[in-house]
Design a protein around this motif. Structure first.
Motif, PDB file in Angstrom:
ATOM      1  N   HIS A   1       0.829  -1.198   0.000  1.00 30.49           N
ATOM      2  CA  HIS A   1       0.000   0.000   0.000  1.00 30.49           C
ATOM      3  C   HIS A   1       0.868   1.254   0.000  1.00 30.49           C
ATOM      4  N   VAL A   2       0.538   2.190  -0.896  1.00 29.86           N
ATOM      5  CA  VAL A   2       1.260   3.453  -1.011  1.00 29.86           C
ATOM      6  C   VAL A   2       0.279   4.582  -0.718  1.00 29.86           C
ATOM      7  N   VAL A   3       0.531   5.332   0.333  1.00 25.80           N
ATOM      8  CA  VAL A   3      -0.372   6.409   0.752  1.00 25.80           C
ATOM      9  C   VAL A   3      -0.117   7.670  -0.064  1.00 25.80           C
ATOM     10  N   VAL A   4      -1.187   8.228  -0.625  1.00 21.16           N
ATOM     11  CA  VAL A   4      -1.119   9.519  -1.307  1.00 21.16           C
ATOM     12  C   VAL A   4      -1.835  10.595  -0.504  1.00 21.16           C
ATOM     13  N   ALA A   5      -3.034  10.292  -0.023  1.00 19.82           N
ATOM     14  CA  ALA A   5      -3.851  11.325   0.615  1.00 19.82           C
ATOM     15  C   ALA A   5      -4.729  10.725   1.704  1.00 19.82           C
ATOM     16  N   ARG A   6      -5.084  11.581   2.673  1.00 16.58           N
ATOM     17  CA  ARG A   6      -6.007  11.196   3.737  1.00 16.58           C
ATOM     18  C   ARG A   6      -7.049  12.303   3.894  1.00 16.58           C
ATOM     19  N   GLY A   7      -8.253  11.900   4.315  1.00 17.63           N
ATOM     20  CA  GLY A   7      -9.302  12.875   4.546  1.00 17.63           C
ATOM     21  C   GLY A   7     -10.504  12.220   5.183  1.00 17.63           C
ATOM     22  N   ARG A   8     -11.640  12.925   5.159  1.00 11.88           N
ATOM     23  CA  ARG A   8     -12.860  12.382   5.757  1.00 11.88           C
ATOM     24  C   ARG A   8     -13.505  11.346   4.850  1.00 11.88           C
ATOM     25  N   ASP A   9     -13.421  11.566   3.536  1.00 10.53           N
ATOM     26  CA  ASP A   9     -13.953  10.637   2.548  1.00 10.53           C
ATOM     27  C   ASP A   9     -13.314  10.984   1.208  1.00 10.53           C
ATOM     28  N   TYR A  10     -13.808  10.351   0.137  1.00  5.98           N
ATOM     29  CA  TYR A  10     -13.208  10.565  -1.182  1.00  5.98           C
ATOM     30  C   TYR A  10     -13.190  12.038  -1.581  1.00  5.98           C
TER      31      TYR A  10
END
Length: 281
Positions: A244-253
């Motif tokens: 798994h490669v993380v690009v972004a995080r947030g509340r939802d898409y």
């Protein structure tokens, strides 16, 4: 053992008539963090444009660019090399449910415990979340949520779109990784666990040969707060690890779209998205 992965992500659009101006944001550069190191990252556009980067509210690196030369196609290509770490062990010093849902935690992570447009409340899902929470400690809850989601959703590309909510996917019984993640978030938040959406890439093979380039995919999973953030992939039923490669995080898409923009010109048609991944080591 850590992995080193090369990723090439290309997305494009064709326009019915020439576009005279466009303003765009791309979220396709992997993050650097405790368990991931981005060694190289470039973003190129066709037509060529000047780009600049900034970090948005959620900590995602955004590549922004605008075009003012008439064009009928736009292609954006991101290339990166990332070093990833194996999945961490599940945290052991995990607060109980009372600790996770107290005012201090709720205030600190208020944005990750409230419903969103894509992860709305629903009485049946609230009841399911409470049942799962009653039967599991917080440490065991996330894998149990993953099992529940995979029982309710069948993976089938093309059955939903980015605007489909978790409730709509659940009612249809089909979806893609985005829907699996959104449905998991509904259950986690209904139980009082802070939960965030993670967007990135996944290498499809756990025993990938070094040097072999294969078709990859954009992917989505979740992270739950267990005294620290811990990632879990509900689509595949595994902790987030070296694939798994993380690009972004947030509340939802909606907080992490790979491409977003506005333009002046004719109607657009997607040329599709391609992702290729190579394990380098």
């Amino acid at each position: 053992m850590s992995w080193q992965i090369r990723i090439e992500h290309s997305t494009g659009y064709r326009y019915a008539s020439p576009v005279i101006s466009s303003y765009n944001e791309a979220r396709i550069i992997p993050q650097t963090g405790d368990r991931q190191l981005t060694l190289e990252a470039t973003v190129r556009t066709e037509p060529s444009s000047s780009t600049y980067r900034y970090w948005d509210y959620w900590g995602t690196q955004v590549t922004a660019f605008d075009l003012h030369t008439p064009h009928t196609e736009l292609i954006v290509t991101g290339r990166s090399v990332v070093q990833t770490a194996p999945a961490p062990a599940r945290p052991t010093d995990v607060p109980g449910w009372d600790g996770l849902t107290d005012d201090h935690v709720s205030d600190r992570f208020v944005e990750f415990v409230r419903p969103t447009v894509s992860t709305p409340e629903h009485p049946e899902l609230l009841a399911a979340a409470r049942e799962l929470a009653a039967a599991n400690t917080p440490a065991d809850f996330l894998p149990a949520v993953g099992d529940w989601v995979r029982e309710k959703l069948r993976y089938q590309p093309g059955t939903t779109e980015v605007r489909t909510s978790a409730v709509e996917a659940w009612q249809q019984g089909v979806g893609v990784c985005q829907d699996f993640a959104h449905l998991a978030l509904v259950l986690m938040r209904a139980a009082g666990m802070p939960a965030r959406y993670v967007s990135g890439y996944q290498h499809p093979s756990a025993d990938a040969a070094v040097g072999e380039t294969v078709s990859g995919q954009s992917h989505a999973w979740v992270e739950g707060w267990l005294g620290e953030w811990w990632g879990f992939d509900p689509t595949n039923g595994v902790p987030a690890g070296e694939q798994h490669v993380v690009v972004a995080r947030g509340r939802d898409y909606n907080d992490v779209p790979p491409m977003f923009g506005v333009y002046s010109g004719g109607a657009s048609t997607s040329l599709g998205v391609t992702v290729s991944v190579t394990r380098l080591g």
